[in-house]
Write a protein that holds these residues in place. Structure first.
Motif, mmCIF file in Angstrom:
data_model
loop_
_atom_site.group_PDB
_atom_site.id
_atom_site.type_symbol
_atom_site.label_atom_id
_atom_site.label_comp_id
_atom_site.label_asym_id
_atom_site.label_seq_id
_atom_site.Cartn_x
_atom_site.Cartn_y
_atom_site.Cartn_z
ATOM 1 N N VAL A 51 6.259 1.885 -0.936
ATOM 2 C CA VAL A 51 6.822 2.842 -1.888
ATOM 3 C C VAL A 51 5.936 2.817 -3.125
ATOM 4 O O VAL A 51 5.879 1.813 -3.834
ATOM 5 C CB VAL A 51 8.275 2.505 -2.278
ATOM 6 C CG1 VAL A 51 8.785 3.498 -3.309
ATOM 7 C CG2 VAL A 51 9.181 2.477 -1.057
ATOM 8 N N HIS A 52 5.200 3.908 -3.327
ATOM 9 C CA HIS A 52 4.445 4.070 -4.559
ATOM 10 C C HIS A 52 5.401 4.660 -5.598
ATOM 11 O O HIS A 52 6.340 5.384 -5.243
ATOM 12 C CB HIS A 52 3.269 5.045 -4.354
ATOM 13 C CG HIS A 52 2.270 4.587 -3.346
ATOM 14 N ND1 HIS A 52 1.475 3.480 -3.533
ATOM 15 C CD2 HIS A 52 1.922 5.101 -2.133
ATOM 16 C CE1 HIS A 52 0.678 3.326 -2.485
ATOM 17 N NE2 HIS A 52 0.927 4.293 -1.618
ATOM 18 N N PRO A 53 5.190 4.377 -6.891
ATOM 19 C CA PRO A 53 6.085 4.924 -7.917
ATOM 20 C C PRO A 53 6.230 6.442 -7.796
ATOM 21 O O PRO A 53 5.243 7.172 -7.782
ATOM 22 C CB PRO A 53 5.395 4.542 -9.233
ATOM 23 C CG PRO A 53 4.588 3.335 -8.886
ATOM 24 C CD PRO A 53 4.121 3.554 -7.465
ATOM 25 N N GLY A 54 7.472 6.892 -7.654
ATOM 26 C CA GLY A 54 7.759 8.324 -7.581
ATOM 27 C C GLY A 54 7.600 8.928 -6.196
ATOM 28 O O GLY A 54 7.826 10.114 -6.014
ATOM 29 N N TRP A 55 7.208 8.148 -5.204
ATOM 30 C CA TRP A 55 7.012 8.638 -3.843
ATOM 31 C C TRP A 55 8.207 8.247 -2.974
ATOM 32 O O TRP A 55 8.913 7.286 -3.272
ATOM 33 C CB TRP A 55 5.770 8.018 -3.222
ATOM 34 C CG TRP A 55 4.442 8.408 -3.782
ATOM 35 C CD1 TRP A 55 4.112 8.647 -5.091
ATOM 36 C CD2 TRP A 55 3.230 8.558 -3.045
ATOM 37 N NE1 TRP A 55 2.776 8.938 -5.206
ATOM 38 C CE2 TRP A 55 2.205 8.885 -3.952
ATOM 39 C CE3 TRP A 55 2.907 8.436 -1.702
ATOM 40 C CZ2 TRP A 55 0.888 9.101 -3.566
ATOM 41 C CZ3 TRP A 55 1.588 8.647 -1.314
ATOM 42 C CH2 TRP A 55 0.596 8.983 -2.240
ATOM 43 N N PRO A 56 8.390 8.937 -1.854
ATOM 44 C CA PRO A 56 9.394 8.494 -0.886
ATOM 45 C C PRO A 56 8.869 7.270 -0.121
ATOM 46 O O PRO A 56 7.682 6.930 -0.220
ATOM 47 C CB PRO A 56 9.535 9.697 0.050
ATOM 48 C CG PRO A 56 8.216 10.381 -0.023
ATOM 49 C CD PRO A 56 7.723 10.170 -1.440
ATOM 50 N N VAL A 57 9.731 6.647 0.651
ATOM 51 C CA VAL A 57 9.320 5.513 1.479
ATOM 52 C C VAL A 57 8.320 5.988 2.532
ATOM 53 O O VAL A 57 8.551 6.988 3.209
ATOM 54 C CB VAL A 57 10.542 4.875 2.188
ATOM 55 C CG1 VAL A 57 10.090 3.767 3.129
ATOM 56 C CG2 VAL A 57 11.546 4.355 1.184
ATOM 57 N N LEU A 58 7.212 5.270 2.633
ATOM 58 C CA LEU A 58 6.216 5.533 3.673
ATOM 59 C C LEU A 58 6.380 4.444 4.727
ATOM 60 O O LEU A 58 6.399 3.256 4.390
ATOM 61 C CB LEU A 58 4.806 5.499 3.094
ATOM 62 C CG LEU A 58 4.541 6.458 1.933
ATOM 63 C CD1 LEU A 58 3.159 6.210 1.344
ATOM 64 C CD2 LEU A 58 4.699 7.896 2.382
ATOM 65 N N GLY A 60 5.142 2.841 8.542
ATOM 66 C CA GLY A 60 4.087 2.782 9.546
ATOM 67 C C GLY A 60 2.725 2.583 8.902
ATOM 68 O O GLY A 60 2.431 3.125 7.842
ATOM 69 N N ARG A 61 1.916 1.813 9.573
ATOM 70 C CA ARG A 61 0.585 1.458 9.069
ATOM 71 C C ARG A 61 -0.271 2.691 8.787
ATOM 72 O O ARG A 61 -0.904 2.784 7.732
ATOM 73 C CB ARG A 61 -0.084 0.545 10.090
ATOM 74 C CG ARG A 61 -1.434 0.061 9.704
ATOM 75 C CD ARG A 61 -1.991 -0.879 10.799
ATOM 76 N NE ARG A 61 -3.425 -1.022 10.688
ATOM 77 C CZ ARG A 61 -4.033 -1.829 9.839
ATOM 78 N NH1 ARG A 61 -3.328 -2.568 9.012
ATOM 79 N NH2 ARG A 61 -5.348 -1.900 9.804
ATOM 80 N N GLY A 62 -0.278 3.650 9.689
ATOM 81 C CA GLY A 62 -1.107 4.848 9.506
ATOM 82 C C GLY A 62 -0.716 5.633 8.272
ATOM 83 O O GLY A 62 -1.575 6.033 7.481
ATOM 84 N N GLU A 63 0.584 5.843 8.088
ATOM 85 C CA GLU A 63 1.070 6.602 6.927
ATOM 86 C C GLU A 63 0.762 5.857 5.626
ATOM 87 O O GLU A 63 0.345 6.455 4.634
ATOM 88 C CB GLU A 63 2.575 6.846 7.075
ATOM 89 C CG GLU A 63 3.131 7.806 6.074
ATOM 90 C CD GLU A 63 4.589 8.176 6.353
ATOM 91 O OE1 GLU A 63 5.216 8.700 5.416
ATOM 92 O OE2 GLU A 63 5.083 7.956 7.471
ATOM 93 N N VAL A 64 0.940 4.543 5.637
ATOM 94 C CA VAL A 64 0.663 3.742 4.438
ATOM 95 C C VAL A 64 -0.823 3.797 4.093
ATOM 96 O O VAL A 64 -1.194 4.038 2.935
ATOM 97 C CB VAL A 64 1.148 2.287 4.636
ATOM 98 C CG1 VAL A 64 0.617 1.379 3.532
ATOM 99 C CG2 VAL A 64 2.676 2.236 4.696
ATOM 100 N N LEU A 65 -1.685 3.595 5.078
ATOM 101 C CA LEU A 65 -3.126 3.606 4.802
ATOM 102 C C LEU A 65 -3.610 4.990 4.389
ATOM 103 O O LEU A 65 -4.501 5.109 3.535
ATOM 104 C CB LEU A 65 -3.903 3.068 5.990
ATOM 105 C CG LEU A 65 -3.713 1.561 6.226
ATOM 106 C CD1 LEU A 65 -4.426 1.115 7.487
ATOM 107 C CD2 LEU A 65 -4.163 0.751 5.019
ATOM 108 N N HIS A 140 4.958 -3.085 0.398
ATOM 109 C CA HIS A 140 4.662 -2.989 -1.039
ATOM 110 C C HIS A 140 5.646 -1.991 -1.625
ATOM 111 O O HIS A 140 5.842 -0.909 -1.069
ATOM 112 C CB HIS A 140 3.231 -2.494 -1.276
ATOM 113 C CG HIS A 140 2.962 -2.112 -2.703
ATOM 114 N ND1 HIS A 140 2.698 -3.045 -3.681
ATOM 115 C CD2 HIS A 140 2.930 -0.906 -3.316
ATOM 116 C CE1 HIS A 140 2.514 -2.413 -4.833
ATOM 117 N NE2 HIS A 140 2.652 -1.113 -4.638
ATOM 118 N N HIS A 141 6.275 -2.363 -2.735
ATOM 119 C CA HIS A 141 7.198 -1.444 -3.418
ATOM 120 C C HIS A 141 6.897 -1.516 -4.907
ATOM 121 O O HIS A 141 7.001 -2.573 -5.521
ATOM 122 C CB HIS A 141 8.647 -1.863 -3.166
ATOM 123 C CG HIS A 141 9.641 -0.888 -3.712
ATOM 124 N ND1 HIS A 141 10.731 -0.484 -3.007
ATOM 125 C CD2 HIS A 141 9.704 -0.219 -4.882
ATOM 126 C CE1 HIS A 141 11.433 0.389 -3.723
ATOM 127 N NE2 HIS A 141 10.818 0.556 -4.872
#
Length: 162
Positions: A51-58, A60-65, A140-141
């Motif tokens: 979760v990056h500040p202001g983003w929705p929950v990501l 899976g490894r691919g989406e996070v990277l 990471h949040h």
């Protein structure tokens, strides 16, 4: 141990987690997506999230990277000064909480110089899992820290009516 990786044979588990956490932020500062990729748990069922500040929950490894690739592609300069770092290790899981004092800047609108620098405070929780290759990020949040006015407004909202 990977070729070129520092020898951590004399370190405690807590120190190894601290090193993994520092390596995460250093990869961001360098814009090194390959290094970033090597820091996250691998596998389809790893349960990786971010979760990056202001983003929705990501999830899976691919989406996070992909999110880190996007951030790195649009950030000309970023530096993290970590404060309030606390590390807790329990069996094969470690939790790191810290305040990210971030200084960042994007490209200038004209010319080749760096755009204006912006400061931001983010509180972060990083969860690591122990693997045969060392400690890897599982989650990471990051949440933005409210300004003084925001904190005062939030406190005023918490006061029960009289």
């Amino acid at each position: 141990m990977e070729s070129g990786a520092p020898d951590d044979s004399g370190l405690t588990e807590r120190e190894r987690v601290e090193r993994a956490n520092t390596t995460f932020y250093e990869a961001m500062e360098r814009g090194d997506l390959e290094a970033m990729s090597g820091l996250w748990l691998d596998g389809e069922d790893s349960g990786v999230s971010c979760v990056h500040p202001g983003w929705p929950v990501l999830s899976g490894r691919g989406e996070v990277l992909r999110s880190y690739a996007l951030i790195m592609a649009h950030t000309e300069y970023i530096q993290f000064f970590l404060t309030d770092v606390a590390v807790s290790v329990s069996a094969d899981t470690a939790l790191v909480t810290c305040t990210e004092n971030i200084l960042s800047g994007g490209p200038a609108e004209s010319g080749g110089e760096l755009g204006p620098l912006v400061g931001q405070l983010v509180v972060a929780t990083n969860v690591f899992r122990r693997t045969p290759e060392g400690w890897k990020l599982w989650s990471h949040h990051g949440s933005p820290v409210l300004t003084e006015n925001g904190e005062e407004d939030a406190e005023a909202d918490d006061v029960p009516p009289t």
